[in-house]
Design a protein around this motif. Structure first.
Motif, mmCIF file in Angstrom:
data_model
loop_
_atom_site.group_PDB
_atom_site.id
_atom_site.type_symbol
_atom_site.label_atom_id
_atom_site.label_comp_id
_atom_site.label_asym_id
_atom_site.label_seq_id
_atom_site.Cartn_x
_atom_site.Cartn_y
_atom_site.Cartn_z
ATOM 1 N N LEU A 1 -31.270 -48.397 -4.255
ATOM 2 C CA LEU A 1 -30.658 -48.598 -2.942
ATOM 3 C C LEU A 1 -30.386 -47.252 -2.272
ATOM 4 C CD1 LEU A 1 -28.094 -51.468 -3.643
ATOM 5 C CD2 LEU A 1 -30.313 -51.641 -2.516
ATOM 6 N N GLN A 2 -29.971 -46.269 -3.063
ATOM 7 C CA GLN A 2 -29.753 -44.935 -2.519
ATOM 8 C C GLN A 2 -31.046 -44.368 -1.956
ATOM 9 O OE1 GLN A 2 -28.020 -42.578 -5.648
ATOM 10 N NE2 GLN A 2 -26.394 -44.056 -6.068
ATOM 11 N N LYS A 3 -32.121 -44.491 -2.729
ATOM 12 C CA LYS A 3 -33.418 -43.975 -2.269
ATOM 13 C C LYS A 3 -33.869 -44.697 -0.994
ATOM 14 C CE LYS A 3 -35.140 -42.754 -6.867
ATOM 15 N NZ LYS A 3 -36.210 -43.013 -7.872
ATOM 16 N N LEU A 4 -33.662 -46.009 -0.963
ATOM 17 C CA LEU A 4 -34.067 -46.785 0.212
ATOM 18 C C LEU A 4 -33.295 -46.332 1.447
ATOM 19 C CD1 LEU A 4 -35.643 -49.128 1.453
ATOM 20 C CD2 LEU A 4 -33.807 -50.664 0.723
ATOM 21 N N TYR A 5 -32.002 -46.096 1.282
ATOM 22 C CA TYR A 5 -31.192 -45.627 2.411
ATOM 23 C C TYR A 5 -31.714 -44.284 2.924
ATOM 24 C CZ TYR A 5 -27.127 -44.124 5.100
ATOM 25 O OH TYR A 5 -26.302 -43.674 6.111
ATOM 26 N N PHE A 6 -31.939 -43.344 2.007
ATOM 27 C CA PHE A 6 -32.411 -42.025 2.423
ATOM 28 C C PHE A 6 -33.796 -42.112 3.053
ATOM 29 C CE2 PHE A 6 -29.526 -40.512 -1.142
ATOM 30 C CZ PHE A 6 -28.530 -40.122 -0.269
ATOM 31 N N GLN A 7 -34.647 -42.966 2.484
ATOM 32 C CA GLN A 7 -35.991 -43.124 3.042
ATOM 33 C C GLN A 7 -35.919 -43.636 4.475
ATOM 34 O OE1 GLN A 7 -39.058 -42.557 1.521
ATOM 35 N NE2 GLN A 7 -40.030 -43.076 3.452
ATOM 36 N N MET A 8 -35.092 -44.632 4.722
ATOM 37 C CA MET A 8 -34.981 -45.205 6.053
ATOM 38 C C MET A 8 -34.307 -44.240 7.016
ATOM 39 S SD MET A 8 -33.840 -49.087 5.030
ATOM 40 C CE MET A 8 -33.767 -49.648 6.715
ATOM 41 N N ARG A 9 -33.283 -43.566 6.538
ATOM 42 C CA ARG A 9 -32.504 -42.697 7.427
ATOM 43 C C ARG A 9 -33.250 -41.424 7.797
ATOM 44 N NH1 ARG A 9 -26.898 -42.980 9.495
ATOM 45 N NH2 ARG A 9 -26.829 -41.089 10.723
ATOM 46 N N THR B 1 -14.829 -32.901 8.667
ATOM 47 C CA THR B 1 -13.625 -33.449 9.303
ATOM 48 C C THR B 1 -13.920 -34.807 9.926
ATOM 49 O OG1 THR B 1 -12.936 -31.175 9.804
ATOM 50 C CG2 THR B 1 -11.773 -32.938 10.931
ATOM 51 N N SER B 2 -15.038 -34.919 10.605
ATOM 52 C CA SER B 2 -15.413 -36.193 11.218
ATOM 53 C C SER B 2 -15.718 -37.244 10.157
ATOM 54 C CB SER B 2 -16.627 -35.992 12.124
ATOM 55 O OG SER B 2 -16.329 -35.103 13.170
ATOM 56 N N PHE B 3 -16.296 -36.807 9.051
ATOM 57 C CA PHE B 3 -16.558 -37.724 7.935
ATOM 58 C C PHE B 3 -15.261 -38.336 7.425
ATOM 59 C CE2 PHE B 3 -16.687 -37.922 3.213
ATOM 60 C CZ PHE B 3 -17.509 -39.025 3.080
ATOM 61 N N LEU B 4 -14.235 -37.529 7.312
ATOM 62 C CA LEU B 4 -12.939 -38.044 6.867
ATOM 63 C C LEU B 4 -12.314 -38.950 7.925
ATOM 64 C CD1 LEU B 4 -11.506 -34.820 5.182
ATOM 65 C CD2 LEU B 4 -12.361 -36.880 4.048
ATOM 66 N N ALA C 1 -22.188 -39.439 -6.593
ATOM 67 C CA ALA C 1 -21.616 -39.324 -5.249
ATOM 68 C C ALA C 1 -22.166 -40.404 -4.333
ATOM 69 C CB ALA C 1 -21.903 -37.939 -4.679
ATOM 70 N N CYS C 2 -23.464 -40.642 -4.397
ATOM 71 C CA CYS C 2 -24.106 -41.594 -3.489
ATOM 72 C C CYS C 2 -23.888 -43.035 -3.913
ATOM 73 C CB CYS C 2 -25.591 -41.279 -3.368
ATOM 74 S SG CYS C 2 -25.890 -39.689 -2.555
ATOM 75 N N PHE C 3 -23.093 -43.235 -4.965
ATOM 76 C CA PHE C 3 -22.583 -44.570 -5.268
ATOM 77 C C PHE C 3 -21.818 -45.118 -4.064
ATOM 78 C CE2 PHE C 3 -18.494 -46.481 -6.585
ATOM 79 C CZ PHE C 3 -18.950 -47.689 -7.087
ATOM 80 N N LEU C 4 -21.192 -44.220 -3.293
ATOM 81 C CA LEU C 4 -20.487 -44.611 -2.077
ATOM 82 C C LEU C 4 -21.415 -44.470 -0.875
ATOM 83 C CD1 LEU C 4 -17.075 -42.823 -2.704
ATOM 84 C CD2 LEU C 4 -17.533 -45.263 -2.884
ATOM 85 N N PRO C 5 -21.667 -45.525 -0.123
ATOM 86 C CA PRO C 5 -22.534 -45.422 1.051
ATOM 87 C C PRO C 5 -22.086 -44.362 2.050
ATOM 88 C CG PRO C 5 -22.142 -47.726 0.512
ATOM 89 C CD PRO C 5 -21.241 -46.918 -0.381
ATOM 90 N N SER C 6 -20.775 -44.147 2.152
ATOM 91 C CA SER C 6 -20.296 -43.153 3.100
ATOM 92 C C SER C 6 -20.777 -41.763 2.719
ATOM 93 C CB SER C 6 -18.767 -43.184 3.174
ATOM 94 O OG SER C 6 -18.205 -42.939 1.901
ATOM 95 N N TYR C 7 -20.892 -41.482 1.431
ATOM 96 C CA TYR C 7 -21.408 -40.180 1.012
ATOM 97 C C TYR C 7 -22.906 -40.065 1.261
ATOM 98 C CZ TYR C 7 -17.153 -38.212 -0.918
ATOM 99 O OH TYR C 7 -15.903 -37.674 -1.041
ATOM 100 N N CYS C 8 -23.608 -41.178 1.227
ATOM 101 C CA CYS C 8 -25.023 -41.144 1.618
ATOM 102 C C CYS C 8 -25.144 -40.721 3.076
ATOM 103 C CB CYS C 8 -25.665 -42.515 1.406
ATOM 104 S SG CYS C 8 -25.802 -43.006 -0.322
ATOM 105 N N TRP C 9 -24.230 -41.223 3.901
ATOM 106 C CA TRP C 9 -24.211 -40.790 5.312
ATOM 107 C C TRP C 9 -23.947 -39.298 5.395
ATOM 108 C CZ3 TRP C 9 -20.650 -38.292 8.346
ATOM 109 C CH2 TRP C 9 -20.893 -38.275 9.719
ATOM 110 N N LEU C 10 -23.008 -38.802 4.608
ATOM 111 C CA LEU C 10 -22.681 -37.375 4.644
ATOM 112 C C LEU C 10 -23.872 -36.530 4.195
ATOM 113 C CD1 LEU C 10 -20.562 -35.153 5.046
ATOM 114 C CD2 LEU C 10 -19.853 -35.496 2.674
ATOM 115 N N VAL C 11 -24.579 -36.976 3.170
ATOM 116 C CA VAL C 11 -25.761 -36.235 2.695
ATOM 117 C C VAL C 11 -26.816 -36.166 3.791
ATOM 118 C CG1 VAL C 11 -27.715 -36.361 1.108
ATOM 119 C CG2 VAL C 11 -25.399 -36.665 0.239
#
Length: 988
Positions: free
Chosen positions: A332-340, A413-416, A379-389
């Motif tokens: 799922l992490q790879k799929l998110y990064f691939q799409m994003r 700061t915006s991430f938080l 870290a990328c267990f959390l979707p929000s960190y995938c966004w940060l990456v």
């Protein structure tokens, strides 16, 4: 009003037919009309159109009650069919408007999406996180050890899809209430947004009407309001649907997002029963009665909340518990990064081929790093960190310009803000401390102590020291429990390194440095004396002011004039403490300077390359487990300190409950001038200088930056990989002043034509410009031509050695020479000019009036081109030195060039190490040039040229009888032989 009348809203649809019999003996004058909608099945899932109703049994008319009598006033069948159809059409139109409004609202991306990259629709990049069915018993039992195996592998729990949450349970009962919970950052709000958008586009046919509520919004409303008024207030398009909502057969879903924001009381003594949607009650009472199924019992409800608030709803009112487990599957992490990262707008205005290649390369490197099960996987267990990456990678790779809002500190700061948005840690706690403030005080302390001790792994004892030592009250203990269940895993995760499985690290390494910086800047790093002194000064300050006012009034009546003097003395302590507090600002500035210019970090990679490596990994062989690890580096810590002080980040942190006053920021900046700028004046290694420039960019203080840049007369960034972001940072920081730069060294910095365009305003102001070893071709030479022809250009020395300039590039440079008025030295050593390129230079050289030195060495020039250049140079007013060594010049050409005399011809040609029967004055210069450039030249060709130089030296030595000259020849010969020997054995 009778109980039957009061409770009509709580009856299911089938009970309305029996309502008349229950009211048969009721006396009164009020008339009640109940208009029924079509029976189930008549409302279409898409158009909500009504099917014809010819049979009286399939249609219910209007039943009118007057006093205790019953009068059936049903209209004829055709009339009833027309009204039902009109009502269905009205419902359909209202719901379509509602869908359109919801779609526009919930598809809207936050500012951070547009600010830190291209804006994506939820349909384009959304990946559903893993949802596992849970139970109250599982929620209440103690958590398992937080190891990476437990976090990523939970095979015993059933996975359930978002659209199956309301399926029947294991006992075959229809589920009406669902509690969807997850820790901060698992994607609860995004999942709900996706659910609403899916319904708006017809992808959630189970429900014909969806009504979302924000519990945060409801928590701010203290006035009594009815459910009907609440819905129409938020969604005015439903004003025609709501009056008959309880009487219709619409399948309705209520969404209550963020239940932890509300204080709910399910006791009858705390929240009375209410089944009337028209009765005004507190918003929390509406939520309680909806969940009790006492109000609109047929409606479905989905509640999202953090784990700590799950127990606020009694288990008997919950049909299904489901936990959002994030991206617990690396696929799922790879799929998110691939799409994003593969979105068309991700890489800006680059060409399609180059953009696609770079995006594919990023995705591939990121996938390989995930497969290694490095810390980034946890870290990328959390979707929000995938966004940060993804946001950080976009910042590092695809940023062509850096407006003030584009800073790394701004991203964090915006991430938080996206994840915490000013939430209080526990809405039931009387202190109402914001979640981010609590994190800064506790996790920030842990982060700071780790930075100071150069530590990234923390034991249970370390955590206990930071979180539990100062626990004194029941309230503090309750806050800690909420933090453990809701927030802990957002910042800290189990370490994946072998042998360290029971230690914790910060989920994203840079977050440790950010929180440590926040901890310091907020002033949380205080001694016990400072904390007590601050509290005492605030108390005495308030008391002394109040008492002084009272005593001044009394003293006008009574002769007690010494009392105001006494109480004015109390004000001395707050004033004294304010001066002591000012020293805290000096301490912050001193800490910033010490960490920014720490000498042991001088020769590390710059911080931007370090962040890139932490995300994409380091290509090459894996480190052996027994090999000693490198020392931890915390060079982002002082940079984040500066970034947090910027006005924009302080404004965002204010929203999160972390206030940094303008006066404090001003005093820190003032103190920094004594430390940071003074230390920045001394010579810094290139990577450290890049960090300093990046610090100035993050600080976002134009006056401070201008003063710092004015002290930099020479900027040496050689061997720093100047990405588009770094070029933009350099241009942005240097633009704060207009002073001339003595020297800008960008040797071996991976520059290209776009880099030169970005740096154009800076290059104009540089006297000495070093651009060697940058693969600058003809396109880049076109930019350099425009630079040299600019009327504000002050470049006097330009070095382009070891770039593939070529013939076309030489033509652009020749045009620049013809019109330039500042250039005095031009080095085109080893630039693949060939005879055509040299000829182009020679054609335009006569129009130049200022050039003094021209280097055309190692360019495969033959006698014709070399002599042509020298002939033009002889007639040039200022050109007195031409470098032609390591070219294909014959003996005849050598003799012709050797015959040149400075006093007669006005030019000297540097071709060999000899000058007739003597050693050339420039022999050491030529050998030094060879030695410096040998790693970038063809070694075999260099060996051949050195052999020719040795033969020429031996021949010239044999022609002279002067012993002094022979000794000079022997010395130079020994240097050439030594270089040849090292070249052959590979030691050079």
């Amino acid at each position: 009003m009778s109980r039957a009348m009061q409770c009509q809203g709580c009856l299911p649809w089938g009970s309305w037919a029996r309502l008349p019999r229950s009211l048969a003996g009721t006396r009164g004058t009020r008339s009640v009309s109940v208009c029924a909608a079509a029976v189930p099945g008549e409302l279409g899932s898409a158009g909500f159109g009504a099917a014809p109703c010819d049979s009286p049994s399939s249609c219910r008319g209007c039943v009118r009650y007057q006093g205790g009598s019953q009068e059936n006033s049903a209209q004829p069948s055709s009339s009833r069919h027309g009204q039902s159809q009109l009502r269905s059409v009205a419902f359909s139109g209202a719901i379509k408007k509602h869908q359109k409004s919801l779609s526009a609202w919930f598809s809207h991306q936050p500012n951070e999406e547009r600010q830190f990259g291209p804006s994506f629709s939820l349909d384009a990049v959304h990946v559903d996180p893993v949802i596992r069915e849970s139970s109250l018993e599982e929620i209440l039992k103690p958590s398992p050890d937080l190891t990476i195996q437990n976090q990523l592998q939970q095979p015993s729990r059933k996975v359930i899809s978002l659209h199956s949450l309301f399926d029947v349970d294991a006992c075959g009962r229809q589920v009406k209430n669902v509690v969807l919970y997850g820790t901060v950052g698992t994607g609860k709000s995004t999942l709900i947004k996706k659910m609403v958008v899916d319904w708006c586009h017809g992808r959630l046919p189970r429900f014909q009407l969806v009504i979302p509520f924000s519990c945060e919004d409801l928590s701010h409303s203290h006035a009594h309001v009815s459910l009907r008024r609440l819905i129409t207030k938020k969604y005015q398009h439903l004003r025609d649907v709501v009056p008959v909502l309880e009487a219709s057969n619409l399948s309705v879903l209520f969404i209550l997002n963020g239940l932890e924001r509300l204080s709910l009381d399910f006791r009858l003594a705390g929240t009375e029963l209410c089944c009337d949607p028209n009765e005004p009650v507190p918003p929390s009472a509406i939520v309680v009665n909806l969940l009790r199924k006492y109000l609109l019992p047929e409606a479905s409800i989905i509640v999202t909340t953090r784990p700590s608030a799950v127990r606020r709803i009694p288990g008997k009112y919950v049909g299904r518990y489901a936990e959002i487990c994030g991206f617990s599957d690396t696929n799922l992490q790879k799929l998110y990064f691939q799409m994003r990262l593969s979105q068309p707008g991700c890489s800006g205005e680059e060409s399609q081929d180059r953009r696609s290649a770079e995006q594919e390369n990023l995705v591939e490197m990121l996938s390989r790093n995930l497969e290694r099960h490095n810390q980034i996987t946890a870290a990328c267990f959390l979707p929000s960190y995938c966004w940060l990456v993804c946001t950080t990678l976009h910042f590092l790779y695809f940023t062509r310009t850096v407006p003030p809002s584009q800073t790394l500190t701004g991203i964090y700061t915006s991430f938080l803000r996206l994840n915490f948005s000013g939430e209080v840690l526990d809405s039931t706690d009387p202190t109402h401390i914001s979640m981010m403030k609590y994190v800064a005080k506790t996790v920030g302390k842990l982060a700071y102590e780790g930075v100071m001790s150069r530590k990234t792994c923390f034991s249970e004892e370390d955590l206990r020291q930071c979180f539990e030592v100062e626990m004194k009250t029941e309230s503090e203990l309750n806050l800690l429990e909420v933090f453990r269940s809701d927030v802990f895993r957002f910042f800290l995760s189990p370490c994946v390194q072998p042998g360290k499985e029971h230690t914790f690290v910060f989920t994203i390494p840079a977050m440790q440095e950010y929180l440590a910086a926040l901890y310091v800047v907020l002033g949380e790093k205080k001694t016990l004396v400072q904390r007590v002194g601050k509290e005492l000064s605030e108390v005495l300050g308030k008391v002394s002011e109040d008492v002084a006012v009272v005593v001044n009034i009394i003293s006008k009546v009574l002769p007690l004039r010494f009392l105001p003097v006494l109480f004015n003395l109390l004000k001395i302590f707050p004033r004294y403490f304010s001066r002591v507090g000012g020293k805290d600002r000096d301490t912050i500035a001193h800490t910033m300077a010490e960490e920014l210019f720490k000498e042991e970090d001088y020769y590390n990679d710059d911080v931007l390359d370090q962040i890139n490596s932490s995300i994409l990994g380091v290509e090459g062989p894996m480190r052996h487990p027994d090999e000693a690890p490198d020392d931890e580096v915390f060079e982002l810590f002082p940079i984040f300190m500066g970034g947090i002080l910027s006005r924009r980040n302080r404004a965002i942190l204010e929203q999160l409950g972390c206030s940094i006053k303008n006066l404090a920021a001003f005093e820190i900046a003032k103190a920094m001038k004594k430390t940071v700028i003074r230390k920045g004046r001394r010579g810094l290694p290139p990577s450290e200088l890049m960090d300093y420039l990046f610090f100035l960019h993050e600080f976002q203080n134009e006056r401070f930056t201008a003063e710092a840049i004015l002290s930099l007369r020479a900027v040496n960034l050689s061997s720093v990989k100047m990405t588009p972001l770094k070029c933009s940072v350099l241009a942005s920081v240097m633009s704060t002043t207009s002073h001339e730069v003595e020297e800008l060294n960008l040797t071996s910095c991976n520059l290209d034509s776009s880099s030169l365009r970005t740096l154009f305003p800076v290059l104009l102001r540089c006297k000495a410009l070093h651009l060697q070893l940058n693969s600058l071709g003809s396109d880049a030479c076109k930019e350099i031509r425009d630079l040299l022809l600019h009327d504000k250009c002050v470049v006097s020395s330009l070095r382009l050695a070891n770039n593939p300039v070529g013939e076309q590039g030489a033509r652009y440079l020749a045009e620049a020479l013809a019109g330039n008025r500042s250039l005095t030295q031009l080095s085109l050593l080893h630039t693949s000019l060939g005879d055509p390129g040299a000829e182009a230079i020679a054609q335009h050289l006569a129009q130049n009036q200022h050039l003094q030195e021209l280097n055309l060495g190692y360019n495969s020039l033959t006698d014709t081109a070399a002599l042509r250049v020298v002939e033009v140079a002889k007639r040039h007013q200022t050109l007195d030195k031409v470098h032609l060594y390591f070219n294909d010049i014959s003996e005849d050409g050598k003799r012709a060039l050797d015959s040149l005399r400075m006093d007669r011809d006005g030019v000297r040609a540097l071709v060999f190490l000899t000058a007739g029967t003597d050693v050339s004055d420039y022999w050491s210069h030529i050998l030094n040039v060879v030695q410096r450039n040998l790693p970038f030249w063809d070694r075999e060709r260099v060996r051949q040229h050195l052999a020719l130089l040795l033969q020429d030296l031996e021949s010239s030595r044999s022609q002279t009888a002067n012993p002094w000259r022979k000794a000079k020849f022997l010395r130079v010969e020994s240097e050439v032989k030594k270089m040849l020997g090292k070249l052959q054995d590979g030691s050079l």
